[in-house]
Design an enzyme around this catalytic site. Structure first.
Site, PDB file in Angstrom:
ATOM      1  N   LYS A   1       0.851  -1.197   0.000  1.00 48.05           N
ATOM      2  CA  LYS A   1       0.000   0.000   0.000  1.00 48.05           C
ATOM      3  C   LYS A   1       0.882   1.241   0.000  1.00 48.05           C
ATOM      4  O   LYS A   1       1.444   1.631   1.020  1.00 48.05           O
ATOM      5  CB  LYS A   1      -0.935   0.046   1.213  1.00 48.05           C
ATOM      6  CG  LYS A   1      -2.055   1.063   0.965  1.00 48.05           C
ATOM      7  CD  LYS A   1      -2.602   1.715   2.205  1.00 48.05           C
ATOM      8  CE  LYS A   1      -1.819   2.878   2.703  1.00 48.05           C
ATOM      9  NZ  LYS A   1      -1.768   4.058   1.817  1.00 48.05           N
TER      10      LYS A   1
ATOM     11  N   GLU B   1      -1.126   7.417  -0.418  1.00 45.00           N
ATOM     12  CA  GLU B   1      -2.219   7.867  -1.294  1.00 45.00           C
ATOM     13  C   GLU B   1      -1.826   9.111  -2.093  1.00 45.00           C
ATOM     14  O   GLU B   1      -2.445   9.438  -3.091  1.00 45.00           O
ATOM     15  CB  GLU B   1      -3.492   8.138  -0.486  1.00 45.00           C
ATOM     16  CG  GLU B   1      -3.357   9.121   0.673  1.00 45.00           C
ATOM     17  CD  GLU B   1      -2.906   8.457   1.979  1.00 45.00           C
ATOM     18  OE1 GLU B   1      -1.991   7.601   1.943  1.00 45.00           O
ATOM     19  OE2 GLU B   1      -3.480   8.809   3.028  1.00 45.00           O
TER      20      GLU B   1
ATOM     21  N   GLY C   1       6.815   5.457   7.704  1.00 44.85           N
ATOM     22  CA  GLY C   1       6.001   6.665   7.705  1.00 44.85           C
ATOM     23  C   GLY C   1       6.222   7.431   8.990  1.00 44.85           C
ATOM     24  O   GLY C   1       7.257   7.278   9.637  1.00 44.85           O
TER      25      GLY C   1
ATOM     26  N   GLU D   1       9.729   1.885  10.383  1.00 42.92           N
ATOM     27  CA  GLU D   1      10.742   2.884  10.020  1.00 42.92           C
ATOM     28  C   GLU D   1      10.055   4.232  10.108  1.00 42.92           C
ATOM     29  O   GLU D   1       9.254   4.582   9.234  1.00 42.92           O
ATOM     30  CB  GLU D   1      11.250   2.655   8.589  1.00 42.92           C
ATOM     31  CG  GLU D   1      12.011   1.367   8.398  1.00 42.92           C
ATOM     32  CD  GLU D   1      13.368   1.367   9.066  1.00 42.92           C
ATOM     33  OE1 GLU D   1      13.907   2.447   9.351  1.00 42.92           O
ATOM     34  OE2 GLU D   1      13.883   0.268   9.328  1.00 42.92           O
TER      35      GLU D   1
ATOM     36  N   CYS E   1      13.636  11.506   5.757  1.00 37.37           N
ATOM     37  CA  CYS E   1      13.564  11.070   7.160  1.00 37.37           C
ATOM     38  C   CYS E   1      14.876  11.327   7.880  1.00 37.37           C
ATOM     39  O   CYS E   1      14.875  11.623   9.072  1.00 37.37           O
ATOM     40  CB  CYS E   1      13.184   9.597   7.226  1.00 37.37           C
ATOM     41  SG  CYS E   1      14.249   8.552   6.229  1.00 37.37           S
TER      42      CYS E   1
ATOM     43  N   GLU F   1       9.630  16.778  14.107  1.00 38.08           N
ATOM     44  CA  GLU F   1      10.047  16.634  12.715  1.00 38.08           C
ATOM     45  C   GLU F   1       9.227  17.597  11.859  1.00 38.08           C
ATOM     46  O   GLU F   1       7.994  17.502  11.828  1.00 38.08           O
ATOM     47  CB  GLU F   1       9.782  15.187  12.274  1.00 38.08           C
ATOM     48  CG  GLU F   1      10.323  14.867  10.908  1.00 38.08           C
ATOM     49  CD  GLU F   1       9.988  13.438  10.475  1.00 38.08           C
ATOM     50  OE1 GLU F   1       8.836  13.007  10.675  1.00 38.08           O
ATOM     51  OE2 GLU F   1      10.877  12.780   9.921  1.00 38.08           O
TER      52      GLU F   1
HETATM   53  P1  NAD Z   1       2.386   8.860   7.084  1.00 37.73           P
HETATM   54  O1  NAD Z   1       2.593   8.198   8.388  1.00 37.73           O
HETATM   55  O2  NAD Z   1       1.376   9.926   6.980  1.00 37.73           O
HETATM   56  O3  NAD Z   1       1.978   7.777   5.976  1.00 37.73           O
HETATM   57  C1  NAD Z   1       2.810   6.677   5.685  1.00 37.73           C
HETATM   58  C2  NAD Z   1       1.941   5.557   5.129  1.00 37.73           C
HETATM   59  O4  NAD Z   1       1.095   5.096   6.171  1.00 37.73           O
HETATM   60  C3  NAD Z   1       1.019   5.983   4.004  1.00 37.73           C
HETATM   61  O5  NAD Z   1       0.915   4.937   3.069  1.00 37.73           O
HETATM   62  C4  NAD Z   1      -0.311   6.193   4.724  1.00 37.73           C
HETATM   63  O6  NAD Z   1      -1.424   6.040   3.893  1.00 37.73           O
HETATM   64  C5  NAD Z   1      -0.248   5.082   5.749  1.00 37.73           C
HETATM   65  N1  NAD Z   1      -1.068   5.279   6.945  1.00 37.73           N
HETATM   66  C6  NAD Z   1      -1.469   6.431   7.515  1.00 37.73           C
HETATM   67  N2  NAD Z   1      -2.225   6.179   8.603  1.00 37.73           N
HETATM   68  C7  NAD Z   1      -2.281   4.823   8.732  1.00 37.73           C
HETATM   69  C8  NAD Z   1      -2.900   3.938   9.666  1.00 37.73           C
HETATM   70  N3  NAD Z   1      -3.631   4.380  10.695  1.00 37.73           N
HETATM   71  N4  NAD Z   1      -2.736   2.617   9.486  1.00 37.73           N
HETATM   72  C9  NAD Z   1      -1.991   2.127   8.460  1.00 37.73           C
HETATM   73  N5  NAD Z   1      -1.404   2.922   7.539  1.00 37.73           N
HETATM   74  C10 NAD Z   1      -1.541   4.253   7.680  1.00 37.73           C
HETATM   75  O7  NAD Z   1       3.821   9.338   6.603  1.00 37.73           O
HETATM   76  P2  NAD Z   1       4.149  10.196   5.318  1.00 37.73           P
HETATM   77  O8  NAD Z   1       3.718  11.594   5.629  1.00 37.73           O
HETATM   78  O9  NAD Z   1       3.658   9.518   4.102  1.00 37.73           O
HETATM   79  O10 NAD Z   1       5.742  10.098   5.273  1.00 37.73           O
HETATM   80  C11 NAD Z   1       6.569  10.937   5.973  1.00 37.73           C
HETATM   81  C12 NAD Z   1       7.088  10.244   7.213  1.00 37.73           C
HETATM   82  O11 NAD Z   1       7.771   9.048   6.865  1.00 37.73           O
HETATM   83  C13 NAD Z   1       8.105  11.082   7.955  1.00 37.73           C
HETATM   84  O12 NAD Z   1       7.857  11.022   9.340  1.00 37.73           O
HETATM   85  C14 NAD Z   1       9.424  10.417   7.607  1.00 37.73           C
HETATM   86  O13 NAD Z   1      10.440  10.650   8.554  1.00 37.73           O
HETATM   87  C15 NAD Z   1       9.018   8.991   7.538  1.00 37.73           C
HETATM   88  N6  NAD Z   1       9.996   8.204   6.771  1.00 37.73           N
HETATM   89  C16 NAD Z   1      10.857   7.394   7.443  1.00 37.73           C
HETATM   90  C17 NAD Z   1      11.827   6.681   6.750  1.00 37.73           C
HETATM   91  C18 NAD Z   1      12.807   5.791   7.475  1.00 37.73           C
HETATM   92  O14 NAD Z   1      13.574   5.104   6.815  1.00 37.73           O
HETATM   93  N7  NAD Z   1      12.827   5.766   8.799  1.00 37.73           N
HETATM   94  C19 NAD Z   1      11.903   6.800   5.363  1.00 37.73           C
HETATM   95  C20 NAD Z   1      11.020   7.642   4.706  1.00 37.73           C
HETATM   96  C21 NAD Z   1      10.071   8.349   5.430  1.00 37.73           C
END
Ligand code: NAD
Length: 500
Positions: A177, A180, A230, A252, A291, A394
């Site tokens: 997934k 979006e 995320g 992550e 990240c 962040e």
């Molecule tokens: P996000 O948490 O908003 O979304 C990430 C994913 O999770 C998306 O696919 C989203 O649809 C899904 N999601 C959201 N709520 C959910 C739920 N309740 N249950 C299951 N899935 C859900 O993050 P984002 O804004 O897309 O990405 C940015 C974040 O990702 C930043 O905090 C960044 O630091 C982190 N990130 C971390 C790494 C790493 O390697 N540690 C790498 C890239 C990004």
């Protein structure tokens, strides 16, 4: 733009069960880039059911390792073939520059190659000395089962590859997934997996919202493992949802990454130039939506003014614009919501006493800066301190905060003063000091006199609230394997534990 059937379930491309769709927005001008299927819970369930069937009765978990590795290499070759097309898709979808998009595709290709090599070279198991010739005891690795892989918008295909490649190498089936906001390159990848010969049903794709689709995939009883990349807020929800059925979980999450600069790194003009350049790259690559972005500059007080003056001057010269335009160095933020979040952080920081040295807000629209784009100028905030929200949370945008220290002890304390622990760097001409400080940083990746490089052969992941588990390296494959001990009695006999 026609509606695309972007759900891939049991090897068939289809629309959402209820016909729902979502418009994908071009962050450079706010226009509609594409329309995709918007999955719901029914689609998530159908994708899990297909992956479950493929795992329980399909050929993939029992396919010889050499064949699985060969498939990953065919995917890598197809990525090379489609490099320009995917880089363009990634650039349009996320806003990043085309050059960054190309680097991403190369890194994705390297991840598929790495896991092909690793799974071939790692022993399938080991014999354990049971202490008697009458027992043959071995430890073997097996796939975990059905994996759901949830990815963010900043590196859509790269983050997917760190999960898809090891999951397939280990013989699992999966449902992917993507965010979006940026699903388009992942749709392309699913096509390549099929073209490379992956059996139908082994890899499914649902394009849809975190809640309900990601949430359903995290809680679904037929899923054995959830790997999530995320933000911290969504990650904690995923961990809680997965706990109900004791799934394996890998997280992550975010980072608030320190970049520690000692004055001795700037003692020569070359050293000064290189360290400023690295700090600029650390904070503003991909408009800070990384990240591991070096968003906290922690610089020795004696060089602060010279260092920050040069850094701010260079930040002001960064060329903003549409990621696909030639000579552009930074694209827009991914969405209007992300832009609003960054603006709120900058406003808060200024209200709390930060001093603005560069940027500070939206740039004026111009020929390279369409009015509807989500652009924010690279921003340097001086005189920050650890009580400020902008230093603790962040921001995920082009915002660099500056703090200072006088002693090595103070530098280490500041660098570790975060709930996160993803990455950090130390710049010093004193090798002993640099290594000493690196050894004390509580972060999953530490760079010395560099920022951002990573290797597929080396583990990636976070301490603290930056997550659990590791991607890449050999641990990145181990996440997707169960370990089984097989104890074989070669001379069966009654044990007579009970007398009767
Ligand atoms: P996000 O948490 O908003 O979304 C990430 C994913 O999770 C998306 O696919 C989203 O649809 C899904 N999601 C959201 N709520 C959910 C739920 N309740 N249950 C299951 N899935 C859900 O993050 P984002 O804004 O897309 O990405 C940015 C974040 O990702 C930043 O905090 C960044 O630091 C982190 N990130 C971390 C790494 C790493 O390697 N540690 C790498 C890239 C990004």
């Amino acid at each position: 733009m026609p509606v695309t059937d972007t759900l891939c379930i049991d090897g068939v491309w289809r629309p959402a069960a209820d016909g729902a769709t979502r418009e994908i927005i071009d962050p450079a001008d706010g226009s509609v880039l594409a329309t995709v299927a918007e999955a719901g819970v029914r689609d998530a369930d159908a994708a899990v059911a297909a992956a479950r069937r493929a795992f329980d009765s399909g050929p993939w978990p029992r396919t010889p390792v050499m064949e699985r590795a060969a498939l990953l290499r065919r995917v890598a070759d197809l990525l090379v073939r489609d490099r320009e097309e995917i880089a363009l898709t990634e650039s349009r979808d996320t806003g990043k520059t085309l050059a960054e998009g190309r680097v991403d595709v190369d890194d994705v290709t390297a991840a598929f190659r790495w896991f092909a090599t690793l799974v071939e070279s790692e022993p399938a198991g080991r014999v354990v000395d049971a202490g008697t010739p009458d027992v043959h005891s071995s430890v073997v690795h097996e796939p975990v089962g059905v994996c759901t892989l949830i990815t963010p918008w900043n590196y859509p295909l790269l983050q997917a590859s760190w999960k898809v490649a090891p999951a397939l190498a280990a013989g699992n089936t999966l449902v992917l997934k993507p965010s979006e906001l940026t699903p388009l390159s992942t749709v392309h990848l699913l096509g390549l997996l099929a073209e490379a010969g992956l059996p139908a049903g082994v890899a499914g794709l649902v394009t849809g919202a975190g809640d309900p689709v990601g949430a359903r995939l995290a809680v679904h009883p037929d899923v054995d493992l959830v790997s999530f990349t995320g933000g911290l807020a969504s990650g904690t929800k995923v961990a809680a949802a997965a706990a109900a059925t004791v799934k394996k979980v890998a997280l992550e999450l975010g980072g608030k990454n320190p970049n520690v600069v000692f004055a001795d790194a700037c003692a020569t003009q070359d050293g000064f130039d290189a360290t400023v350049d690295q700090a600029l790259n650390a904070a503003f690559a991909h408009s800070g939506q990384v990240c591991s972005a070096g968003s906290r500059l922690i610089v020795e007080e004696s060089v602060r003014e010279r260092f920050v003056a040069e850094l701010a001057a260079r930040a002001d010269r960064i060329r903003l614009g549409r990621g696909t335009a030639p000579d552009v160095e930074c694209g827009p933020l991914v969405s209007a919501a992300q832009l609003a979040k960054v603006e709120a952080h900058v406003a808060d920081a200024l209200a709390e006493g930060a001093v603005l040295r560069a940027g500070g807000g939206r740039p004026a629209p111009g020929p390279d800066l369409p009015a509807g784009g989500f652009f924010h100028s690279p921003t340097v905030l001086d005189r920050c301190h650890r009580e400020m929200r902008v230093v603790r949370e962040e921001v995920f945008g082009p915002v660099l905060t500056v703090e200072t220290f006088r002693t090595e002890e103070e530098a280490v304390a500041l660098a570790n003063d975060t709930e996160y622990g993803l990455a950090g760097a130390v710049f010093s001409a004193d090798t002993a000091r640099a290594r000493r400080v690196a050894g004390r940083l509580r972060h999953g990746t530490v760079w010395i006199n560099d920022f951002h490089p990573y290797l597929p052969q080396a583990e990636w992941g976070g301490y603290g609230r930056s997550g659990t588990g590791r991607e890449l390296g050999s641990a990145g494959l181990a996440e997707y394997r169960e370990t089984k001990h097989v104890y074989e009695n070669l001379r069966p006999a009654a044990v007579r534990w009970f007398a009767g």
